[in-house]
Design a protein around this motif. Sequence first.
Motif, mmCIF file in Angstrom:
data_model
loop_
_atom_site.group_PDB
_atom_site.id
_atom_site.type_symbol
_atom_site.label_atom_id
_atom_site.label_comp_id
_atom_site.label_asym_id
_atom_site.label_seq_id
_atom_site.Cartn_x
_atom_site.Cartn_y
_atom_site.Cartn_z
ATOM 1 N N LEU A 135 0.683 -1.305 -0.050
ATOM 2 C CA LEU A 135 -0.056 0.021 -0.457
ATOM 3 C C LEU A 135 0.944 1.290 0.106
ATOM 4 C CD1 LEU A 135 -2.619 -1.117 2.495
ATOM 5 C CD2 LEU A 135 -2.834 -0.780 -0.143
ATOM 6 N N VAL A 136 2.156 1.167 0.938
ATOM 7 C CA VAL A 136 3.002 2.577 0.971
ATOM 8 C C VAL A 136 4.010 2.593 -0.767
ATOM 9 C CG1 VAL A 136 4.709 3.139 1.679
ATOM 10 C CG2 VAL A 136 3.332 2.479 3.341
ATOM 11 N N SER A 137 4.022 1.384 -0.849
ATOM 12 C CA SER A 137 4.306 1.567 -2.342
ATOM 13 C C SER A 137 4.133 1.936 -3.631
ATOM 14 C CB SER A 137 5.390 0.116 -2.164
ATOM 15 O OG SER A 137 4.906 -0.638 -2.776
ATOM 16 N N ALA A 138 3.024 1.335 -3.598
ATOM 17 C CA ALA A 138 1.824 1.724 -4.506
ATOM 18 C C ALA A 138 1.842 3.442 -4.824
ATOM 19 C CB ALA A 138 0.174 1.077 -4.391
ATOM 20 N N ARG A 139 1.611 4.245 -3.938
ATOM 21 C CA ARG A 139 2.088 5.448 -4.190
ATOM 22 C C ARG A 139 3.313 5.741 -4.271
ATOM 23 N NH1 ARG A 139 -0.353 5.510 1.530
ATOM 24 N NH2 ARG A 139 1.470 6.605 1.964
ATOM 25 N N GLN A 140 4.165 5.135 -4.418
ATOM 26 C CA GLN A 140 5.925 5.703 -4.073
ATOM 27 C C GLN A 140 6.010 5.351 -5.795
ATOM 28 O OE1 GLN A 140 8.104 4.892 -2.003
ATOM 29 N NE2 GLN A 140 6.905 5.629 0.080
ATOM 30 N N ALA A 141 5.491 4.280 -6.907
ATOM 31 C CA ALA A 141 5.572 3.403 -7.511
ATOM 32 C C ALA A 141 5.745 4.315 -8.826
ATOM 33 C CB ALA A 141 4.045 2.955 -8.206
ATOM 34 N N GLN A 142 5.433 5.413 -9.100
ATOM 35 C CA GLN A 142 5.963 6.732 -10.312
ATOM 36 C C GLN A 142 7.408 7.365 -9.868
ATOM 37 O OE1 GLN A 142 4.239 6.850 -13.641
ATOM 38 N NE2 GLN A 142 6.277 8.427 -13.497
ATOM 39 N N GLN A 143 7.285 7.645 -8.683
ATOM 40 C CA GLN A 143 8.852 8.212 -8.487
ATOM 41 C C GLN A 143 9.526 7.170 -8.362
ATOM 42 O OE1 GLN A 143 8.947 10.667 -4.217
ATOM 43 N NE2 GLN A 143 10.642 10.808 -5.177
ATOM 44 N N GLN A 144 8.951 6.331 -8.298
ATOM 45 C CA GLN A 144 10.036 4.668 -7.789
ATOM 46 C C GLN A 144 9.903 4.396 -9.550
ATOM 47 O OE1 GLN A 144 11.044 3.911 -5.087
ATOM 48 N NE2 GLN A 144 13.015 2.953 -5.825
ATOM 49 N N LEU A 145 9.794 4.053 -10.443
ATOM 50 C CA LEU A 145 9.686 3.546 -11.231
ATOM 51 C C LEU A 145 9.263 4.569 -12.806
ATOM 52 C CD1 LEU A 145 7.982 -0.264 -9.833
ATOM 53 C CD2 LEU A 145 10.605 0.205 -9.953
ATOM 54 N N GLY A 146 9.394 5.232 -12.121
ATOM 55 C CA GLY A 146 8.850 5.975 -13.485
ATOM 56 C C GLY A 146 9.633 6.258 -14.496
ATOM 57 N N TRP A 147 11.343 5.664 -13.967
ATOM 58 C CA TRP A 147 12.398 5.944 -15.166
ATOM 59 C C TRP A 147 12.202 4.686 -16.419
ATOM 60 C CZ3 TRP A 147 15.948 1.996 -15.243
ATOM 61 C CH2 TRP A 147 15.868 0.863 -14.172
ATOM 62 N N LEU A 148 11.334 4.034 -16.213
ATOM 63 C CA LEU A 148 11.309 2.393 -16.737
ATOM 64 C C LEU A 148 10.854 2.665 -17.985
ATOM 65 C CD1 LEU A 148 11.461 -0.214 -13.694
ATOM 66 C CD2 LEU A 148 13.215 0.231 -15.541
ATOM 67 N N GLY A 149 11.155 1.782 -19.033
ATOM 68 C CA GLY A 149 9.967 1.592 -19.989
ATOM 69 C C GLY A 149 9.461 0.606 -20.203
ATOM 70 N N ARG A 150 8.558 0.007 -21.097
ATOM 71 C CA ARG A 150 8.133 -1.262 -21.701
ATOM 72 C C ARG A 150 9.715 -2.271 -21.699
ATOM 73 N NH1 ARG A 150 3.986 2.098 -22.377
ATOM 74 N NH2 ARG A 150 2.141 1.144 -21.954
ATOM 75 N N PRO A 151 9.375 -3.557 -21.835
ATOM 76 C CA PRO A 151 10.402 -4.656 -22.172
ATOM 77 C C PRO A 151 10.998 -4.385 -23.330
ATOM 78 C CG PRO A 151 9.026 -5.406 -20.814
ATOM 79 C CD PRO A 151 8.585 -4.357 -21.083
ATOM 80 N N GLY A 152 12.188 -3.954 -23.598
ATOM 81 C CA GLY A 152 12.712 -4.517 -25.311
ATOM 82 C C GLY A 152 13.067 -5.475 -25.753
ATOM 83 N N TRP A 153 13.665 -5.708 -26.940
ATOM 84 C CA TRP A 153 13.064 -7.021 -27.639
ATOM 85 C C TRP A 153 14.864 -7.738 -26.456
ATOM 86 C CZ3 TRP A 153 18.270 -8.753 -29.438
ATOM 87 C CH2 TRP A 153 18.986 -7.681 -29.769
ATOM 88 N N GLN A 154 16.002 -7.018 -26.483
ATOM 89 C CA GLN A 154 16.768 -7.438 -25.466
ATOM 90 C C GLN A 154 15.422 -8.323 -24.594
ATOM 91 O OE1 GLN A 154 16.468 -4.264 -26.329
ATOM 92 N NE2 GLN A 154 18.417 -3.678 -27.108
ATOM 93 N N ASP A 155 14.876 -7.894 -23.495
ATOM 94 C CA ASP A 155 14.348 -8.657 -22.097
ATOM 95 C C ASP A 155 14.035 -9.627 -23.034
ATOM 96 O OD1 ASP A 155 15.502 -6.466 -20.614
ATOM 97 O OD2 ASP A 155 13.905 -5.141 -21.349
ATOM 98 N N TRP A 156 12.926 -9.945 -23.822
ATOM 99 C CA TRP A 156 12.106 -11.022 -24.438
ATOM 100 C C TRP A 156 13.002 -11.821 -25.021
ATOM 101 C CZ3 TRP A 156 7.532 -11.564 -23.174
ATOM 102 C CH2 TRP A 156 6.837 -10.187 -22.301
#
Length: 603
Positions: free
Chosen positions: A291-312
């Motif tokens: 519940l606490v981290s859900a409010r921080q998700a954008q600040q915490q993980l906002g730098w991430l993009g969707r998985p690229g072909w390298q991840d797949w």
Amino acid sequence: MWRDESVTWQVAHRPLGALWELLGQVDAVHGLYYLLMHAVFAVAGGGADGASAGLWALRLPSVAATALAAAGVAAVAHRLAGAGGRTGEDGARREDGASGGRPPEGRAAADGLSAERPSGERPSGDQLPGDRPAADGLSGDGASRDGLSGERRAGDQPFGDRPAADRLSGERPSGEQPSGARRPGYRSPRDRPAAERAALFAGVGYAVLPPVQMYAQEGRSYALVAAAVIWATYLMLRERWVGYAVVLVLGCWLHEFAVLALPAHAFTAWRSRGWRWSAAAVVAGLLPLALVSARQAQQQLGWLGRPGWQDWAAYGVLAAAALLLAPRPATPGPSRGRVSRGLAAPAGSPGAPSGTGASGRPGARTHRTPNPDGPKRPAAEPAAAAARDLVRVALPLALLPPGVLLAVSLVHPWYVDRYVLYSLAGLALLAGTRLAQVRRPVRARDWWPWLLAAALLVPVGFWSAWLRTPESRKDDALAVAAAVRERAWPGDAVLFMPSRRREWLLSSPEVYGSLRDPALSRTPAASRSLQGVERTAQEIREALLDPSTERVVALLDPSGQPLDGDPAEAVKRQTLVSSFDLCSVTQVRGARVALFAKPGGCR
């Protein structure tokens, strides 16, 4: 030390009150780890004068956790490979509960038998589980009438544990073995169980995996999370549900994506009521953090993009390797292994493994009644059941956590491979067990697993060596601090471009403290944040144009990185270009250190 480790160092050195206030704003997902590191630095001294002095304390918990995780992988492999009974080089099954650990060929001699007897006939003096000593039966006290009841007097030993001499009518001197008999529990080196080989190969295989080695030498929580998940898997196999819930909740509080181990464990133990209650307890225990981290998700993980072909592609390689290594039992029919039946096979049922008692736990004593007229279980069936159990434990652990996180990241970009580092334990289990099944190569095709393993050791060795160099990380905060120390004068201004690169110097307070930060409005501690709060664009421009600011040391990302479009960042760039001369630029790992001076000030 790269930027994330620098964050660990500077956050863990904050007072507990300031640390608690920070977690209410950001990084709650790492809160328990920061508290642990705060205690580590308090005990070890932690290098209060700079991260370089406390680097060993920063990384020691990860090293210890990786060793613990490798031991856990070995324990899980031993548990799974031994589920079907012990198999020697001749492939004959040895049931612990029935023979006390003695190989079949030694039982006749150890039991004092020298000839075959008709089916169902028992030689005089032989005992069943729970029988009382033959000497008691001959004494006339009626003890022999109690022998079939399954009850034992205090001090009685179960069948297979007592010396052969005690079951014979004649006495034998203490410690003397009958001719040709093996000591109870004796194993020749040629009969070393496959379970021990699987444990060795799986544990070592996990430890040498390059991603595991990478995070073993990094001051972050991922190695500790992997250790928690792996030992929770072992406790699941042992059906220690309270311990399972406690250890997995601990892993989830170290990083909440450890909860993705639950779908993998569900694939194995969903039929067990104990597991279902434990899984519910884990989810309930994680709920406050979620519940606490859900409010921080954008600040915490906002730098991430969707998985690229390298991840797949990386996930595809992992899946292909896991499926290739997964054993394919030759024995058809329904699975009879305890794990395959949802950890709920009752004692005495076809699904209960050899050596399980009324509790259903492997190793418990059972009351066995000979059934010579009944069909004997094929020797190959235990190995096939153990192979199926391995697949049901290792394959979901290897594929489900990263697969689920990749799928979720199509909607919410949260995927980073280190968040599910523990999934590599499934791959190590499969690889270790496959290697353990390869005995002495006889035919040419028997050599291919060993040749493949030897061929893989070469690139793994180079990769492992590379991981121990600064080039294996995105940047090097200590190298940046050293470059600033060489070029800056006391009282010079320092400018972070972008502002989040302030983390490069926060772990070197002796360097940062000697410089002025004209863009900073509130320090990280005062603002309860990781990088602090900067002034407005106009305030930054005025501070840079102040006559007292003659030299500026600017810390920038490497060339080719996208420029931050924030107005304050744009003002920094424009003011330096228009009002200062560029004196020098020094390239360090993952950063540039540029020295600017007022016109005519470069020297």
